[in-house]
Design a protein around this motif. Structure first.
Motif, PDB file in Angstrom:
ATOM      1  N   ILE A  47       1.483  -1.352  -0.066  1.00 13.47           N
ATOM      2  CA  ILE A  47      -0.142   0.182   0.221  1.00 13.47           C
ATOM      3  C   ILE A  47       0.749   0.978   0.244  1.00 13.47           C
ATOM      4  CG2 ILE A  47      -2.044  -1.263   1.668  1.00 13.47           C
ATOM      5  CD1 ILE A  47      -0.955   0.512   3.874  1.00 13.47           C
ATOM      6  N   ALA A  48       0.345   2.560  -0.517  1.00 16.00           N
ATOM      7  CA  ALA A  48       1.130   3.781  -1.170  1.00 16.00           C
ATOM      8  C   ALA A  48       0.858   4.526   0.557  1.00 16.00           C
ATOM      9  CB  ALA A  48       0.478   3.872  -1.322  1.00 16.00           C
ATOM     10  N   HIS A  49       1.646   4.536   1.196  1.00 17.68           N
ATOM     11  CA  HIS A  49       2.309   5.464   1.965  1.00 17.68           C
ATOM     12  C   HIS A  49       1.150   6.469   2.528  1.00 17.68           C
ATOM     13  CE1 HIS A  49       6.308   4.574   0.838  1.00 17.68           C
ATOM     14  NE2 HIS A  49       6.539   4.245   2.718  1.00 17.68           N
ATOM     15  N   GLY A  50       0.574   7.084   3.347  1.00 12.67           N
ATOM     16  CA  GLY A  50      -0.498   8.195   4.025  1.00 12.67           C
ATOM     17  C   GLY A  50      -0.114   9.267   3.263  1.00 12.67           C
ATOM     18  N   TYR A  51       1.123   9.760   3.504  1.00 15.97           N
ATOM     19  CA  TYR A  51       1.612  10.628   3.353  1.00 15.97           C
ATOM     20  C   TYR A  51       1.960  11.316   1.557  1.00 15.97           C
ATOM     21  CZ  TYR A  51       1.888  12.135   8.305  1.00 15.97           C
ATOM     22  OH  TYR A  51       1.772  12.433   9.967  1.00 15.97           O
TER      23      TYR A  51
ATOM     24  N   ASN B 156      -9.662   4.775   4.074  1.00 14.29           N
ATOM     25  CA  ASN B 156      -8.795   3.680   3.725  1.00 14.29           C
ATOM     26  C   ASN B 156      -7.350   3.627   2.420  1.00 14.29           C
ATOM     27  OD1 ASN B 156     -10.348   1.595   2.120  1.00 14.29           O
ATOM     28  ND2 ASN B 156     -10.948   2.721   0.610  1.00 14.29           N
ATOM     29  N   PRO B 157      -6.717   2.123   2.850  1.00 14.54           N
ATOM     30  CA  PRO B 157      -5.786   2.479   2.452  1.00 14.54           C
ATOM     31  C   PRO B 157      -5.375   2.027   1.104  1.00 14.54           C
ATOM     32  CG  PRO B 157      -6.658   0.167   3.560  1.00 14.54           C
ATOM     33  CD  PRO B 157      -7.487   1.066   3.508  1.00 14.54           C
ATOM     34  N   LEU B 158      -4.377   2.762   0.803  1.00 14.82           N
ATOM     35  CA  LEU B 158      -4.187   3.116  -1.100  1.00 14.82           C
ATOM     36  C   LEU B 158      -3.688   1.487  -1.201  1.00 14.82           C
ATOM     37  CD1 LEU B 158      -3.958   4.488  -3.258  1.00 14.82           C
ATOM     38  CD2 LEU B 158      -3.171   5.712  -2.926  1.00 14.82           C
ATOM     39  N   ARG B 159      -3.773   0.767  -2.329  1.00 18.23           N
ATOM     40  CA  ARG B 159      -3.209  -0.236  -2.933  1.00 18.23           C
ATOM     41  C   ARG B 159      -2.333   0.030  -3.584  1.00 18.23           C
ATOM     42  NH1 ARG B 159      -7.491  -1.911  -1.131  1.00 18.23           N
ATOM     43  NH2 ARG B 159      -8.004  -3.665   1.108  1.00 18.23           N
TER      44      ARG B 159
ATOM     45  N   ALA C 127      -9.033   7.543  -0.410  1.00 18.60           N
ATOM     46  CA  ALA C 127      -7.682   7.117   0.280  1.00 18.60           C
ATOM     47  C   ALA C 127      -7.517   8.769   1.383  1.00 18.60           C
ATOM     48  CB  ALA C 127      -6.988   7.014  -0.636  1.00 18.60           C
ATOM     49  N   CYS C 128      -7.518   9.476   1.405  1.00 13.41           N
ATOM     50  CA  CYS C 128      -7.648  10.506   1.920  1.00 13.41           C
ATOM     51  C   CYS C 128      -8.631  11.885   1.807  1.00 13.41           C
ATOM     52  CB  CYS C 128      -6.076  11.336   1.511  1.00 13.41           C
ATOM     53  SG  CYS C 128      -5.312  12.474   2.857  1.00 13.41           S
ATOM     54  N   VAL C 129      -8.811  12.604   2.611  1.00 13.33           N
ATOM     55  CA  VAL C 129      -9.679  13.133   2.914  1.00 13.33           C
ATOM     56  C   VAL C 129      -8.325  14.389   3.533  1.00 13.33           C
ATOM     57  CG1 VAL C 129     -11.308  14.257   3.355  1.00 13.33           C
ATOM     58  CG2 VAL C 129     -11.363  12.053   3.006  1.00 13.33           C
TER      59      VAL C 129
END
Length: 151
Positions: A60-64, A98-101, A139-141
């Protein structure tokens, strides 16, 4: 794409959805480059073999990383052509629901959340929702804050 030439135009757009960017695939090479740039080589991001048996069935991609793509994706949605410098000031209320695969595509939807007058210019708050293609949860808000210095 929406182009703002004056602060008054921005003020009139408060609460308005500005639209969505094009889709961008987040591949393993981008995730690996981010890991190298930040020193965050956690296996869930960079070890495809180990991550395959992990909680998400792959890396998964890093949140940052996802957060850092907001300016790139946003430039396809709107442009600030107002006089004076524009400075990143901060980020509010960031969440990664949500994790970004890796291998999935994302896009950002942007809306104008607020505009505050300051002695040096204006503070613009934008709301960003980073959607994952074919998934219900983003994935991000995040809210970003931009200083629009008087020109």
């Amino acid at each position: 794409m929406r182009v703002f030439s004056t602060v008054d135009e921005i003020a009139k757009a408060i609460g308005e959805d500005l639209g969505s960017s094009d889709w961008l695939e987040v591949d393993q090479a981008r995730v690996d480059a981010f890991a190298d740039a930040t020193g965050d080589h956690q296996w869930i991001h960079v070890d495809a073999e180990r991550a395959a048996s992990g909680p998400f069935g792959g890396t998964i991609a890093h949140g940052y990383l996802t957060l850092s793509l907001i300016p790139f994706l946003g430039q396809g949605v709107f442009s600030l052509d107002t006089p004076g410098a524009k400075l990143n000031y901060g980020v509010n209320k960031v969440r990664f629901p949500n994790p970004l695969r890796v291998g999935k595509r994302i896009r950002v939807t942007v809306s104008v959340a607020g505009l505050t007058e300051l002695p040096a210019g204006h503070q613009l708050t934008l709301k960003h929702v980073v959607e994952i293609e074919d998934e219900a949860k983003p994935a991000c808000v995040a809210e970003t804050v931009v200083l629009l210095l008087a020109g």
